[in-house]
Structure formats: C-alpha cells, structure tokens
Design a protein around this motif. Structure first.
Motif, PDB file in Angstrom:
ATOM      1  N   GLU A  77      40.973  44.603  43.050  1.00 47.53           N
ATOM      2  CA  GLU A  77      39.568  44.631  42.672  1.00 47.53           C
ATOM      3  C   GLU A  77      39.444  44.188  41.224  1.00 47.53           C
ATOM      4  O   GLU A  77      40.226  44.622  40.368  1.00 47.53           O
ATOM      5  N   ALA A  78      38.470  43.339  40.949  1.00 50.75           N
ATOM      6  CA  ALA A  78      38.232  42.871  39.582  1.00 50.75           C
ATOM      7  C   ALA A  78      37.790  44.041  38.713  1.00 50.75           C
ATOM      8  O   ALA A  78      37.070  44.931  39.173  1.00 50.75           O
ATOM      9  N   ILE A  79      38.220  44.026  37.454  1.00 57.19           N
ATOM     10  CA  ILE A  79      37.820  45.071  36.521  1.00 57.19           C
ATOM     11  C   ILE A  79      36.348  44.914  36.138  1.00 57.19           C
ATOM     12  O   ILE A  79      35.638  45.890  35.968  1.00 57.19           O
ATOM     13  N   ILE A  80      35.892  43.664  36.035  1.00 62.94           N
ATOM     14  CA  ILE A  80      34.486  43.438  35.684  1.00 62.94           C
ATOM     15  C   ILE A  80      33.630  43.441  36.947  1.00 62.94           C
ATOM     16  O   ILE A  80      34.130  43.217  38.053  1.00 62.94           O
ATOM     17  N   GLU A  81      32.357  43.660  36.761  1.00 64.78           N
ATOM     18  CA  GLU A  81      31.420  43.546  37.871  1.00 64.78           C
ATOM     19  C   GLU A  81      30.969  42.097  37.986  1.00 64.78           C
ATOM     20  O   GLU A  81      30.797  41.416  36.975  1.00 64.78           O
ATOM     21  N   TYR A  82      30.817  41.639  39.199  1.00 66.60           N
ATOM     22  CA  TYR A  82      30.330  40.289  39.466  1.00 66.60           C
ATOM     23  C   TYR A  82      29.628  40.324  40.816  1.00 66.60           C
ATOM     24  O   TYR A  82      29.759  41.290  41.562  1.00 66.60           O
TER      25      TYR A  82
ATOM     26  N   PRO B  19      32.290  34.606  36.131  1.00 64.76           N
ATOM     27  CA  PRO B  19      32.850  35.421  35.039  1.00 64.76           C
ATOM     28  C   PRO B  19      34.311  35.793  35.284  1.00 64.76           C
ATOM     29  O   PRO B  19      35.038  36.113  34.348  1.00 64.76           O
ATOM     30  N   LEU B  20      34.757  35.709  36.540  1.00 61.16           N
ATOM     31  CA  LEU B  20      36.151  36.034  36.866  1.00 61.16           C
ATOM     32  C   LEU B  20      37.142  35.046  36.248  1.00 61.16           C
ATOM     33  O   LEU B  20      38.305  35.377  36.047  1.00 61.16           O
ATOM     34  N   VAL B  21      36.685  33.841  35.951  1.00 59.34           N
ATOM     35  CA  VAL B  21      37.577  32.832  35.387  1.00 59.34           C
ATOM     36  C   VAL B  21      38.077  33.283  34.006  1.00 59.34           C
ATOM     37  O   VAL B  21      39.251  33.143  33.693  1.00 59.34           O
TER      38      VAL B  21
ATOM     39  N   THR C 283      41.173  39.974  35.024  1.00 59.56           N
ATOM     40  CA  THR C 283      42.064  41.118  35.222  1.00 59.56           C
ATOM     41  C   THR C 283      41.623  41.914  36.452  1.00 59.56           C
ATOM     42  O   THR C 283      40.442  42.190  36.639  1.00 59.56           O
ATOM     43  N   PHE C 284      42.603  42.287  37.252  1.00 63.63           N
ATOM     44  CA  PHE C 284      42.374  43.025  38.490  1.00 63.63           C
ATOM     45  C   PHE C 284      43.237  44.274  38.514  1.00 63.63           C
ATOM     46  O   PHE C 284      44.290  44.327  37.865  1.00 63.63           O
ATOM     47  N   ASN C 285      42.812  45.251  39.296  1.00 65.64           N
ATOM     48  CA  ASN C 285      43.587  46.461  39.565  1.00 65.64           C
ATOM     49  C   ASN C 285      43.995  46.475  41.021  1.00 65.64           C
ATOM     50  O   ASN C 285      43.272  45.963  41.881  1.00 65.64           O
ATOM     51  N   VAL C 286      45.118  47.120  41.299  1.00 65.86           N
ATOM     52  CA  VAL C 286      45.488  47.404  42.675  1.00 65.86           C
ATOM     53  C   VAL C 286      44.748  48.680  43.056  1.00 65.86           C
ATOM     54  O   VAL C 286      44.833  49.684  42.344  1.00 65.86           O
ATOM     55  N   VAL C 287      43.999  48.636  44.155  1.00 67.04           N
ATOM     56  CA  VAL C 287      43.237  49.808  44.569  1.00 67.04           C
ATOM     57  C   VAL C 287      43.812  50.489  45.805  1.00 67.04           C
ATOM     58  O   VAL C 287      43.534  51.660  46.057  1.00 67.04           O
ATOM     59  N   SER C 288      44.623  49.768  46.561  1.00 66.67           N
ATOM     60  CA  SER C 288      45.262  50.377  47.724  1.00 66.67           C
ATOM     61  C   SER C 288      46.390  49.479  48.211  1.00 66.67           C
ATOM     62  O   SER C 288      46.506  48.329  47.809  1.00 66.67           O
ATOM     63  N   GLY C 289      47.188  50.033  49.097  1.00 67.59           N
ATOM     64  CA  GLY C 289      48.269  49.276  49.718  1.00 67.59           C
ATOM     65  C   GLY C 289      49.583  49.399  48.983  1.00 67.59           C
ATOM     66  O   GLY C 289      49.640  49.848  47.835  1.00 67.59           O
ATOM     67  N   THR C 290      50.640  48.983  49.677  1.00 68.16           N
ATOM     68  CA  THR C 290      51.985  49.064  49.106  1.00 68.16           C
ATOM     69  C   THR C 290      52.774  47.762  49.232  1.00 68.16           C
ATOM     70  O   THR C 290      53.795  47.614  48.582  1.00 68.16           O
ATOM     71  N   LYS C 291      52.297  46.837  50.062  1.00 66.89           N
ATOM     72  CA  LYS C 291      53.078  45.620  50.316  1.00 66.89           C
ATOM     73  C   LYS C 291      52.388  44.386  49.737  1.00 66.89           C
ATOM     74  O   LYS C 291      51.201  44.175  49.933  1.00 66.89           O
ATOM     75  N   TRP C 292      53.196  43.569  49.068  1.00 69.96           N
ATOM     76  CA  TRP C 292      52.703  42.327  48.469  1.00 69.96           C
ATOM     77  C   TRP C 292      52.870  41.196  49.476  1.00 69.96           C
ATOM     78  O   TRP C 292      53.968  40.970  49.983  1.00 69.96           O
TER      79      TRP C 292
ATOM     80  N   ILE D 267      45.384  38.281  36.361  1.00 70.61           N
ATOM     81  CA  ILE D 267      46.317  39.277  35.843  1.00 70.61           C
ATOM     82  C   ILE D 267      46.124  40.529  36.683  1.00 70.61           C
ATOM     83  O   ILE D 267      44.997  41.023  36.829  1.00 70.61           O
ATOM     84  N   ILE D 268      47.199  41.045  37.228  1.00 73.20           N
ATOM     85  CA  ILE D 268      47.123  42.289  37.995  1.00 73.20           C
ATOM     86  C   ILE D 268      47.744  43.377  37.124  1.00 73.20           C
ATOM     87  O   ILE D 268      48.955  43.355  36.857  1.00 73.20           O
ATOM     88  N   GLU D 269      46.897  44.285  36.648  1.00 74.10           N
ATOM     89  CA  GLU D 269      47.341  45.328  35.717  1.00 74.10           C
ATOM     90  C   GLU D 269      48.523  46.103  36.279  1.00 74.10           C
ATOM     91  O   GLU D 269      48.560  46.448  37.461  1.00 74.10           O
ATOM     92  N   ASN D 270      49.486  46.362  35.397  1.00 80.90           N
ATOM     93  CA  ASN D 270      50.707  47.125  35.690  1.00 80.90           C
ATOM     94  C   ASN D 270      51.699  46.372  36.578  1.00 80.90           C
ATOM     95  O   ASN D 270      52.691  46.945  37.009  1.00 80.90           O
TER      96      ASN D 270
END
Length: 178
Positions: A32-37, A48-50, A54-63, A99-102
C-alpha cells in the motif's frame, strides 16, 4: 472460453485482461502506498506515486513477480518482469521504481499505462451476465501491447504479452480472455 467478437484485427491477435492474482491461500505480499492518491483512477506519469514512491507491506508472507496493491486494482511488478517486457519491446507501458519500507533488497516497479482504447461497448450485457466477453471498438486501439480500456481499471494486453508472461512463468499473474 470467450466468444470475443473483436473485428478488424489480424489473425492470431486476441486481447486479454492482465491482473495480479488474489489468492489468499498462497499468502502473497500486498502493498500500500504511504501517500493518499485517487485509487479509482489509472496511474499516469503525472501520478503523485511517481515522486512519493514509498510503500508498506500490509499483509502476506510470499514475494511474487506480481504484487497486488491492498487498496486498488493496481499492482507492482518485479525487476525480472520489467526487464523481460523491455527486452521484448512491449509498448504502452512506462515504469517507475518503488521503495518498499523495511525491504531494501526487494526491487519492484509500478507502471503507468500510456495507451487507452475505447469504452466497453457491451457493458449493460456484461452486467446482466448476457455476454462473457468485453467488446470495445478496436479502431480506438493504437496497437500498443498493453493498454487500458477507457473509464475502467482494466489492464488489457495482446497475445504477445500473454505469451511472454506465460513462457517465463512469472508468478502471481492472472491472464484471462478479454
């Protein structure tokens, strides 16, 4: 199988819907994007995502090669998918890194579809479950390999893209007849 009635295209040309597979049993990473769009609009080069990518992982375990967004119909693709599409000269798509945080070792890209074909012509029949295909005026299609249908979140592609994605066995992608 679809009874796609697209006319005026070369033999062997068919259109497909491209999507990230939503499969809860496989536990794909969702981001999920950190900013709202505006999640109801297609991502463009002016999104604005360009710049705020930056994004966060919100669920799941497999890439997987295709990562669904948690709050929209969009998805990110792996560097392997991006490089393969570029190497095959796929038209109609523009990429930007995210960018995926962490997870600094994970390299993914969002994309903007640069080609839009016409509106769905048989929307009422689809909504009434009378048609099992999406019909659009192919004269509005500019020949791009990947494109959106106007006023929808549908990402459509040609047989060329379907064959490339299938050949390389990319993960977590769903390709269905348009």
């Amino acid at each position: 199988m679809s009874n796609n009635k697209v006319e005026n295209i070369k033999d062997g040309d068919f259109f497909y819907k491209l999507d990230s597979k939503i499969s809860y049993g496989r536990s794909p990473i969702k981001i999920e994007a950190i900013i709202e769009y505006d999640t109801l609009k297609n991502i463009t080069k002016e999104s604005p995502l360009v710049k705020e990518n930056t994004f966060n992982v919100v669920s799941g375990t497999k890439w997987f090669d295709f990562l669904p967004f948690n709050n929209s119909f969009d998805y990110a693709i792996s560097e392997k998918v991006k490089n393969t599409l570029e190497a095959n000269g796929i038209k109609g798509i523009w990429y930007f890194p995210i960018i995926i945080e962490n997870y600094p070792d994970k390299i993914y890209y969002c994309f903007a579809i640069t080609s839009i074909a016409g509106k769905i012509l048989n929307l009422k029949r689809l909504n009434n479950f009378e048609d099992d295909y999406i019909d659009f005026d192919t004269k509005t299609w500019d020949g791009s390999d990947i494109f959106n249908l106007d006023e929808t979140g549908i990402i459509a592609c040609t047989k060329k893209v379907k064959d490339i994605l299938t050949k390389h066995k990319f993960t977590n992608v769903e390709i269905e007849n348009l």
